[in-house]
Scaffold this motif. Structure first.
Motif, short mmCIF file in Angstrom:
data_model
loop_
_atom_site.label_atom_id
_atom_site.label_comp_id
_atom_site.label_asym_id
_atom_site.label_seq_id
_atom_site.Cartn_x
_atom_site.Cartn_y
_atom_site.Cartn_z
N LYS A 175 52.19 -34.92 68.58
CA LYS A 175 51.09 -36.02 68.53
C LYS A 175 51.41 -37.06 67.58
O LYS A 175 50.52 -38.13 67.37
CB LYS A 175 49.54 -35.35 68.13
N GLN A 206 54.31 -25.37 70.01
CA GLN A 206 53.23 -24.39 69.55
C GLN A 206 53.31 -23.11 70.20
O GLN A 206 52.44 -22.22 69.71
CB GLN A 206 51.97 -24.95 69.02
N GLU A 262 56.19 -27.26 61.05
CA GLU A 262 55.23 -27.52 61.84
C GLU A 262 54.64 -28.78 62.16
O GLU A 262 54.42 -29.44 63.28
CB GLU A 262 54.13 -26.36 62.05
N ALA A 263 54.05 -29.47 60.91
CA ALA A 263 53.54 -30.95 60.91
C ALA A 263 54.76 -31.92 61.57
O ALA A 263 54.27 -32.78 62.18
CB ALA A 263 53.22 -31.20 59.74
N ASP A 282 55.08 -31.76 65.39
CA ASP A 282 53.95 -31.99 66.00
C ASP A 282 54.17 -33.22 66.97
O ASP A 282 54.53 -34.22 66.44
CB ASP A 282 52.78 -32.19 65.06
#
Length: 424
Positions: free
Chosen positions: A376, A358, A370-371, A374
């Motif tokens: 996480k 990011q 972007e998802a 990620d």
């Protein structure tokens, strides 16, 4: 009376110096001087009537691995990106990579606009297993990258079967494994392509640098174009003073070339690699025995390994010992005793402070992308557990002698004995 830990004001166990790294080969000064006076400092410089050092190193490195093609590159990162692009990886594709590795295993995939899918590792070898890789394959998977981490060689039989079953290119990241072999074949020559780093800390180094090796002529040609602004080396020698790089128009690339100085150094350093690796292996075997007696668990390697390369010596702390002490405190205490850096193993890439997609606008390609990138979204329990309990030593320590290995073991014994002091 037993001396307290050095980090608590006690006397350090050792003050003698350790072997330095890098150690230049005898022929390096003359090779560098030759380049300096040659009038050609890069492959994009004018042809001077003799083979470039880059071509000489490429031949030597390919021969060393028993493959027909080697394309030198500016860095290991560059080599990985070149190999991925040459294999057809691009925007939105998924690439399965180890979750426990240097951060470049993830950032190189991002760098070709693809999506890194982080795979958990085998708790003994710390490399990806075939079963874990296969469980992550989807219709979007375009390649698999295997890292031969620290001193282990991954299960290449199983990984090759998985890649072939799904029609996927398999890329070996051998940045930490120069000279290791599996069933008698050197790593890098076992898959679609093998990539190497020659950065300062590596067992074969020119400060910075890299290479891609392959048995595939078409892939090698694509890598050549990608690393030299869309140009490739001519089939025959040009006229003196002319360019040796041909503008074919086949494939657009970028400048990721190795300099002539680096190539000259690497050709000379390659002559020492096997001897240095033998020394490291012998000392690692001594250390395995000494640390094993203390309850530590040295990193294992896959069953098919015929020769290990020790870029880093890794061992897991004894079960039940120092569990309430942060690993950085343990490694700090060991470092203070030895006067040589002892480090925690890599953080899992999704939790690595250096892996923050990011922070780069170039990766803001829309909400879906972007998802998918990620960090996480990945759960890597084995990587996380390993990172809490595994310590590492750089290979320079393994270029010492039996007395040096005894000092390392004595430092571990002292820190384990004084574990309660670290917990306060």
């Amino acid at each position: 009376m037993v001396s307290p830990l050095a980090v608590k004001g006690g006397e350090a166990l050792r003050t003698r110096p350790w072997p330095a790294w890098p150690q230049p080969a005898p022929g390096v000064p003359a090779a560098v001087a030759e380049v300096l006076g040659s009038g050609r400092w890069s492959i994009s410089g004018p042809y001077r009537g003799t083979d470039s050092h880059e071509r000489r190193f490429a031949r030597a490195f390919a021969d060393y691995h028993g493959v027909p093609y080697c394309v030198p590159a500016a860095s290991g990162t560059a080599g990985l990106m070149l190999a991925l692009e040459a294999c057809g990886v691009g925007a939105g594709d998924e690439v399965i990579v180890p979750g426990l590795s240097w951060v470049a295993s993830g950032s190189t995939v991002l760098g070709v606009n693809a999506v890194p899918v982080f795979c958990d590792v085998d708790p003994d070898t710390l490399c990806v297993s075939p079963e874990a890789v296969e469980a992550l394959i989807t219709e979007r998977t375009r390649a698999v990258v295997v890292v031969h981490l620290y001193s282990a060689v991954a299960d290449m039989d199983g990984l090759t079967r998985v890649a072939e079953r799904h029609g996927l290119p398999l890329v070996e990241d051998c940045a930490q494994a120069h000279g290791a072999s599996y069933r008698g074949v050197k790593v890098g020559a076992l898959a679609t392509a093998g990539t190497f780093s020659m950065q300062h800390s590596k067992v074969l180094t020119s400060g910075e640098g890299g290479a891609v090796i392959t048995r595939d002529a078409d892939l090698a040609r694509r890598v050549e174009h990608l690393r030299a602004d869309g140009r490739c080396l001519s089939d025959g020698p040009p006229a003196p003073g002319a360019m040796e790089l041909v503008e074919t128009g086949e494939l657009m690339g970028s400048n990721r070339c190795l300099s002539e100085f680096q190539a000259a150094i690497l050709t000379e350093q390659l002559t020492l690699l096997d001897e240095q690796n033998r020394t490291r292996r012998a000392n690692a075997a001594r250390l395995d025995g000494l640390l094993g007696e203390l309850g530590l668990r040295p990193q294992a390697t896959s069953e098919g390994t015929t020769s290990r390369t020790y870029y880093t010596y890794a061992a897991r702390l004894p079960e039940g010992a120092l569990e309430d002490v942060p690993l950085t405190d343990v490694t700090g205490a060991l470092t203070a005793e030895l006067g040589f850096p002892v480090q925690p193993c890599y953080a899992p890439i999704p939790a690595n402070r250096l892996y923050v997609p990011q922070t780069r606008r170039r990766y803001t390609l829309g909400p879906d992308h972007e998802a998918r990138i990620d960090p996480k979204r990945f759960a890597l329990p084995v990587c996380e557990d390993t990172a809490r309990r595994t310590v590492t030593l750089h290979h320079a320590a393994l270029l010492g002698d039996a007395e040096d290995m005894a000092d390392i073991a004595a430092a571990f014994a002292k820190v384990l004995r004084h574990g309660a002091d670290l917990a306060t």
